[in-house]
Motif scaffolding. Sequence first.
Motif, PDB file in Angstrom:
ATOM      1  N   ILE A   1       0.800  -1.237   0.000  1.00 20.89           N
ATOM      2  CA  ILE A   1       0.000   0.000   0.000  1.00 20.89           C
ATOM      3  C   ILE A   1       0.832   1.287   0.000  1.00 20.89           C
ATOM      4  O   ILE A   1       0.298   2.380  -0.114  1.00 20.89           O
ATOM      5  N   VAL A   2       2.157   1.145   0.130  1.00 20.45           N
ATOM      6  CA  VAL A   2       2.973   2.359   0.312  1.00 20.45           C
ATOM      7  C   VAL A   2       2.964   3.281  -0.909  1.00 20.45           C
ATOM      8  O   VAL A   2       2.951   4.514  -0.757  1.00 20.45           O
ATOM      9  N   SER A   3       2.947   2.716  -2.100  1.00 22.18           N
ATOM     10  CA  SER A   3       3.022   3.584  -3.279  1.00 22.18           C
ATOM     11  C   SER A   3       1.782   4.481  -3.417  1.00 22.18           C
ATOM     12  O   SER A   3       1.920   5.702  -3.546  1.00 22.18           O
ATOM     13  N   PRO A   4       0.549   3.921  -3.347  1.00 17.62           N
ATOM     14  CA  PRO A   4      -0.615   4.821  -3.392  1.00 17.62           C
ATOM     15  C   PRO A   4      -0.642   5.830  -2.241  1.00 17.62           C
ATOM     16  O   PRO A   4      -1.048   6.973  -2.432  1.00 17.62           O
ATOM     17  N   ILE A   5      -0.168   5.414  -1.074  1.00 17.48           N
ATOM     18  CA  ILE A   5      -0.154   6.361   0.058  1.00 17.48           C
ATOM     19  C   ILE A   5       0.828   7.494  -0.229  1.00 17.48           C
ATOM     20  O   ILE A   5       0.561   8.671   0.047  1.00 17.48           O
ATOM     21  N   SER A   6       1.961   7.147  -0.848  1.00 17.46           N
ATOM     22  CA  SER A   6       2.960   8.185  -1.145  1.00 17.46           C
ATOM     23  C   SER A   6       2.524   9.074  -2.315  1.00 17.46           C
ATOM     24  O   SER A   6       3.194  10.046  -2.632  1.00 17.46           O
ATOM     25  N   SER A   7       1.413   8.729  -2.964  1.00 14.74           N
ATOM     26  CA  SER A   7       0.892   9.584  -4.042  1.00 14.74           C
ATOM     27  C   SER A   7      -0.001  10.695  -3.512  1.00 14.74           C
ATOM     28  O   SER A   7      -0.357  11.610  -4.244  1.00 14.74           O
ATOM     29  N   ILE A   8      -0.410  10.611  -2.246  1.00 12.16           N
ATOM     30  CA  ILE A   8      -1.301  11.636  -1.683  1.00 12.16           C
ATOM     31  C   ILE A   8      -0.481  12.916  -1.497  1.00 12.16           C
ATOM     32  O   ILE A   8       0.513  12.934  -0.760  1.00 12.16           O
ATOM     33  N   VAL A   9      -0.884  13.964  -2.204  1.00 16.50           N
ATOM     34  CA  VAL A   9      -0.085  15.193  -2.278  1.00 16.50           C
ATOM     35  C   VAL A   9       0.242  15.768  -0.890  1.00 16.50           C
ATOM     36  O   VAL A   9       1.386  16.130  -0.620  1.00 16.50           O
ATOM     37  N   ALA A  10      -0.763  15.838  -0.011  1.00 17.38           N
ATOM     38  CA  ALA A  10      -0.529  16.435   1.310  1.00 17.38           C
ATOM     39  C   ALA A  10       0.382  15.559   2.178  1.00 17.38           C
ATOM     40  O   ALA A  10       1.114  16.080   3.028  1.00 17.38           O
ATOM     41  N   VAL A  11       0.346  14.254   1.957  1.00 16.16           N
ATOM     42  CA  VAL A  11       1.267  13.357   2.683  1.00 16.16           C
ATOM     43  C   VAL A  11       2.688  13.667   2.221  1.00 16.16           C
ATOM     44  O   VAL A  11       3.620  13.770   3.021  1.00 16.16           O
ATOM     45  N   ARG A  12       2.865  13.848   0.908  1.00 12.40           N
ATOM     46  CA  ARG A  12       4.198  14.167   0.369  1.00 12.40           C
ATOM     47  C   ARG A  12       4.723  15.466   0.956  1.00 12.40           C
ATOM     48  O   ARG A  12       5.881  15.572   1.305  1.00 12.40           O
ATOM     49  N   LYS A  13       3.829  16.453   1.068  1.00 12.62           N
ATOM     50  CA  LYS A  13       4.265  17.742   1.600  1.00 12.62           C
ATOM     51  C   LYS A  13       4.788  17.553   3.032  1.00 12.62           C
ATOM     52  O   LYS A  13       5.856  18.051   3.375  1.00 12.62           O
ATOM     53  N   ASN A  14       4.030  16.799   3.831  1.00 12.43           N
ATOM     54  CA  ASN A  14       4.459  16.561   5.218  1.00 12.43           C
ATOM     55  C   ASN A  14       5.795  15.830   5.276  1.00 12.43           C
ATOM     56  O   ASN A  14       6.657  16.146   6.093  1.00 12.43           O
ATOM     57  N   MET A  15       5.966  14.828   4.396  1.00  4.19           N
ATOM     58  CA  MET A  15       7.211  14.046   4.428  1.00  4.19           C
ATOM     59  C   MET A  15       8.400  14.867   3.910  1.00  4.19           C
ATOM     60  O   MET A  15       9.497  14.784   4.458  1.00  4.19           O
ATOM     61  N   VAL A  16       8.178  15.678   2.874  1.00  2.00           N
ATOM     62  CA  VAL A  16       9.282  16.504   2.342  1.00  2.00           C
ATOM     63  C   VAL A  16       9.733  17.506   3.414  1.00  2.00           C
ATOM     64  O   VAL A  16      10.933  17.687   3.634  1.00  2.00           O
ATOM     65  N   ASP A  17       8.772  18.105   4.115  1.00  2.00           N
ATOM     66  CA  ASP A  17       9.116  19.029   5.217  1.00  2.00           C
ATOM     67  C   ASP A  17       9.961  18.308   6.266  1.00  2.00           C
ATOM     68  O   ASP A  17      10.982  18.819   6.717  1.00  2.00           O
ATOM     69  N   LEU A  18       9.508  17.118   6.623  1.00  2.39           N
ATOM     70  CA  LEU A  18      10.209  16.326   7.637  1.00  2.39           C
ATOM     71  C   LEU A  18      11.625  15.962   7.170  1.00  2.39           C
ATOM     72  O   LEU A  18      12.602  16.077   7.914  1.00  2.39           O
ATOM     73  N   GLN A  19      11.734  15.541   5.908  1.00  5.48           N
ATOM     74  CA  GLN A  19      13.054  15.134   5.380  1.00  5.48           C
ATOM     75  C   GLN A  19      14.026  16.314   5.349  1.00  5.48           C
ATOM     76  O   GLN A  19      15.203  16.176   5.688  1.00  5.48           O
ATOM     77  N   ARG A  20      13.527  17.478   4.973  1.00  9.95           N
ATOM     78  CA  ARG A  20      14.404  18.672   4.947  1.00  9.95           C
ATOM     79  C   ARG A  20      14.843  19.021   6.363  1.00  9.95           C
ATOM     80  O   ARG A  20      15.987  19.391   6.593  1.00  9.95           O
ATOM     81  N   LYS A  21      13.907  18.890   7.306  1.00  6.56           N
ATOM     82  CA  LYS A  21      14.226  19.171   8.703  1.00  6.56           C
ATOM     83  C   LYS A  21      15.291  18.210   9.218  1.00  6.56           C
ATOM     84  O   LYS A  21      16.215  18.592   9.925  1.00  6.56           O
ATOM     85  N   MET A  22      15.160  16.937   8.847  1.00  7.15           N
ATOM     86  CA  MET A  22      16.128  15.920   9.292  1.00  7.15           C
ATOM     87  C   MET A  22      17.539  16.242   8.780  1.00  7.15           C
ATOM     88  O   MET A  22      18.524  15.865   9.394  1.00  7.15           O
ATOM     89  N   ALA A  23      17.611  16.944   7.641  1.00  8.34           N
ATOM     90  CA  ALA A  23      18.909  17.233   7.018  1.00  8.34           C
ATOM     91  C   ALA A  23      19.535  18.534   7.516  1.00  8.34           C
ATOM     92  O   ALA A  23      20.713  18.789   7.246  1.00  8.34           O
ATOM     93  N   GLU A  24      18.748  19.324   8.233  1.00 12.44           N
ATOM     94  CA  GLU A  24      19.202  20.657   8.635  1.00 12.44           C
ATOM     95  C   GLU A  24      20.544  20.648   9.356  1.00 12.44           C
ATOM     96  O   GLU A  24      20.706  19.942  10.367  1.00 12.44           O
ATOM     97  N   GLY A  25      21.490  21.406   8.831  1.00 18.01           N
ATOM     98  CA  GLY A  25      22.786  21.564   9.488  1.00 18.01           C
ATOM     99  C   GLY A  25      23.672  20.326   9.475  1.00 18.01           C
ATOM    100  O   GLY A  25      24.661  20.267  10.189  1.00 18.01           O
ATOM    101  N   LYS A  26      23.297  19.311   8.683  1.00 14.10           N
ATOM    102  CA  LYS A  26      24.082  18.063   8.681  1.00 14.10           C
ATOM    103  C   LYS A  26      24.615  17.762   7.285  1.00 14.10           C
ATOM    104  O   LYS A  26      24.065  18.249   6.290  1.00 14.10           O
TER     105      LYS A  26
END
Length: 217
Positions: free
Chosen positions: A93-118
């Motif tokens: 089920i992961v691929s259809p879930i990762s197609s939900i635009v607002a889910v992507r926005k939340n994950m991209v924000d999180l991924q950028r945050k995880m990378a901050e200063g590193k």
Amino acid sequence: MNKIVAIDGPAGSGKGTVTPIIAKRCHLVNIDTGATYRCVALAALRNHLTVEDEEEIIELSSKITIAFDEEGKVYLNGEDVSSEIRGKEVTQIVSPISSIVAVRKNMVDLQRKMAEGKDVIMEGRDITTVVFPNAPYKFYLDASLEERARRRYKQNQEKGIDMSYEEVLENIQKRDYNDMHKEVGSLKRTEDAIYIDTTHMTIEEVVEKMMKIIEGD
Ligand code: DC
């Protein structure tokens, strides 16, 4: 500026295998972005949601906490879910879930945050195009469909995940289609990403080729 190595490519192209090795050798923090989508999928399953329950999944994706440790273990709300997120149910089920635009926005924000200063190495489907389009090191890994299915089948067997080769091939084919036809964040090969076809390469060959570029300056 911190060092950012961005890697995209389809399932089974070798990203998930070479990334932790390069991370260790080059002292980079490894951020497996697919694991973040897998955590959302697992949280949805645990809440008895189906891919149709978009609103609930979006809300869930904004509430859960996802973290990685130095060994690459994945934690969902503090619980180690490293094995569970690779299982059959999540994978289906992961691929259809990762197609939900607002889910992507939340994950991209999180991924950028995880990378901050590193100094990071990050792999996924939209890292070179959306998450870090200006990363100084961009790679696109690829391999033939049959080779990718063979690799994933072998990995599953080693982990005790019960899926036939045909099931794996069909799942990868479906995911390829889904990943390449998303409304937002679809898998694309950009001109400025270094293309590596890993079909006939060993893991060490791929690692060496990438490290030469990353450490070449
Ligand atoms: O790399 P993986 O198989 O663990 O990824 C799981 C799913 O998440 C895959 O179907 C594509 C999706 N994904 C994505 O849409 N964007 C990313 N950056 C990483 C993964």
